[in-house]
Scaffold this active site. Sequence first.
Site, PDB file in Angstrom:
ATOM      1  N   ASP A 197      32.435  37.362  37.318  1.00 50.02           N
ATOM      2  CA  ASP A 197      33.557  36.693  37.080  1.00 50.02           C
ATOM      3  C   ASP A 197      34.002  35.821  38.348  1.00 50.02           C
ATOM      4  O   ASP A 197      34.422  36.493  39.030  1.00 50.02           O
ATOM      5  CB  ASP A 197      34.551  37.448  36.609  1.00 50.02           C
ATOM      6  CG  ASP A 197      35.605  36.681  35.967  1.00 50.02           C
ATOM      7  OD1 ASP A 197      35.983  35.888  36.620  1.00 50.02           O
ATOM      8  OD2 ASP A 197      35.971  36.957  34.678  1.00 50.02           O
ATOM      9  N   ASP A 200      37.892  35.833  39.308  1.00 51.29           N
ATOM     10  CA  ASP A 200      38.133  36.938  39.724  1.00 51.29           C
ATOM     11  C   ASP A 200      37.716  37.362  41.029  1.00 51.29           C
ATOM     12  O   ASP A 200      38.314  37.582  42.119  1.00 51.29           O
ATOM     13  CB  ASP A 200      37.899  38.203  38.828  1.00 51.29           C
ATOM     14  CG  ASP A 200      38.439  38.345  37.420  1.00 51.29           C
ATOM     15  OD1 ASP A 200      39.335  37.582  37.601  1.00 51.29           O
ATOM     16  OD2 ASP A 200      38.196  39.061  36.632  1.00 51.29           O
TER      17      ASP A 200
HETATM   18  C1  PRP Z   1      34.881  30.702  33.090  1.00 51.08           C
HETATM   19  C2  PRP Z   1      34.169  29.848  34.328  1.00 51.08           C
HETATM   20  C3  PRP Z   1      34.065  28.405  33.300  1.00 51.08           C
HETATM   21  C4  PRP Z   1      33.656  29.147  31.841  1.00 51.08           C
HETATM   22  C5  PRP Z   1      32.449  29.171  31.714  1.00 51.08           C
HETATM   23  O1  PRP Z   1      36.176  30.525  33.306  1.00 51.08           O
HETATM   24  O2  PRP Z   1      34.824  29.315  35.431  1.00 51.08           O
HETATM   25  O3  PRP Z   1      35.490  27.651  33.101  1.00 51.08           O
HETATM   26  O4  PRP Z   1      34.198  30.609  32.239  1.00 51.08           O
HETATM   27  O5  PRP Z   1      32.016  29.522  30.562  1.00 51.08           O
HETATM   28  P1  PRP Z   1      31.533  28.644  29.461  1.00 51.08           P
HETATM   29  O6  PRP Z   1      30.427  27.837  29.905  1.00 51.08           O
HETATM   30  O7  PRP Z   1      30.692  29.734  28.180  1.00 51.08           O
HETATM   31  O8  PRP Z   1      32.509  27.848  28.473  1.00 51.08           O
HETATM   32  P2  PRP Z   1      37.168  31.621  32.597  1.00 51.08           P
HETATM   33  O9  PRP Z   1      37.286  31.297  31.234  1.00 51.08           O
HETATM   34  O10 PRP Z   1      36.832  32.916  33.032  1.00 51.08           O
HETATM   35  O11 PRP Z   1      38.486  31.285  33.131  1.00 51.08           O
HETATM   36  P3  PRP Z   1      39.210  31.507  34.705  1.00 51.08           P
HETATM   37  O12 PRP Z   1      38.525  30.299  35.452  1.00 51.08           O
HETATM   38  O13 PRP Z   1      40.561  31.072  34.595  1.00 51.08           O
HETATM   39  O14 PRP Z   1      38.788  32.710  35.080  1.00 51.08           O
HETATM   40  N1  URA Z   2      32.614  33.126  33.441  1.00 48.26           N
HETATM   41  C1  URA Z   2      32.171  33.641  34.673  1.00 48.26           C
HETATM   42  O1  URA Z   2      33.132  33.721  35.537  1.00 48.26           O
HETATM   43  N2  URA Z   2      31.050  34.018  34.654  1.00 48.26           N
HETATM   44  C2  URA Z   2      30.111  33.983  33.976  1.00 48.26           C
HETATM   45  O2  URA Z   2      29.025  34.504  34.107  1.00 48.26           O
HETATM   46  C3  URA Z   2      30.570  33.455  32.660  1.00 48.26           C
HETATM   47  C4  URA Z   2      31.805  32.915  32.531  1.00 48.26           C
END
Ligand code: PRP
Ligand code: URA
Length: 207
Positions: A197, A200
């Site tokens: 993630d 995170d």
């Molecule tokens: C993550 C990442 C992208 C998205 C990718 O964000 O930073 O924005 O997921 O996934 P996708 O291609 O399947 O749409 P997240 O939703 O975890 O939010 P965050 O950055 O606030 O943690």
């Molecule tokens: N968001 C993340 O941060 N990592 C992944 O692999 C997919 C979605």
Amino acid sequence: MHVQIDHPCVQHKLALIRDIETGHKRFRELATEITQFLCYEALKHIKTKEVDVQTPLAIAKCHKIDTDIVVVPILRAGVGMLEGILELVPTARVGFVGLYRDEETKQPVSYYERFPPQVDGGTCILIDPMLATGGSTAAAIDVLKKAGAGKIVVICIVTCEEGLSLVEEAHPDVPIYTASIDEKLDENKYIVPGLGDAGDRLFGTSH
Ligand code: PRP
Ligand code: URA
């Protein structure tokens, strides 16, 4: 169109950022360093204008960037790539798209948008470390197009074929620059092997 940057300096840093032992301070530094290499490549064909520069000896014909650049991180993880781009293009303006993936549906949910007026007709660099299903990137491109963006370039650190296909089918005019096209998505739609993630790990949320 997508481009994977195979340069050994990028791939070396990618090995470090993927490592589960890499803590959030180093993760942030590596995200900045990798982003700079990717941005350098992504801006290769940007519009320039010829200018005369007086050196101590003579006039040199030089080239300067001749377009408004707006960097747009997808909140939150995209913010981890912002510093790297601004070091390379210090006069760039910054807009924001707030999206998170719904935990059940994995679909992007929009919660924020704010752009400088230069987005209209300007060159937008959309940044997010992870292009997984591609839903968030495709939705952010939709928003930028509605705001009048002249040209859009996507920079991500890691992606996979599934996500690339979704974005390229929806937006064939938008090039994507990445350090890696990984193997697959898992059952939670995380990129495998990926780097976990990204939000995170960048912001120290989970450790
Ligand atoms: C993550 C990442 C992208 C998205 C990718 O964000 O930073 O924005 O997921 O996934 P996708 O291609 O399947 O749409 P997240 O939703 O975890 O939010 P965050 O950055 O606030 O943690
Ligand atoms: N968001 C993340 O941060 N990592 C992944 O692999 C997919 C979605």
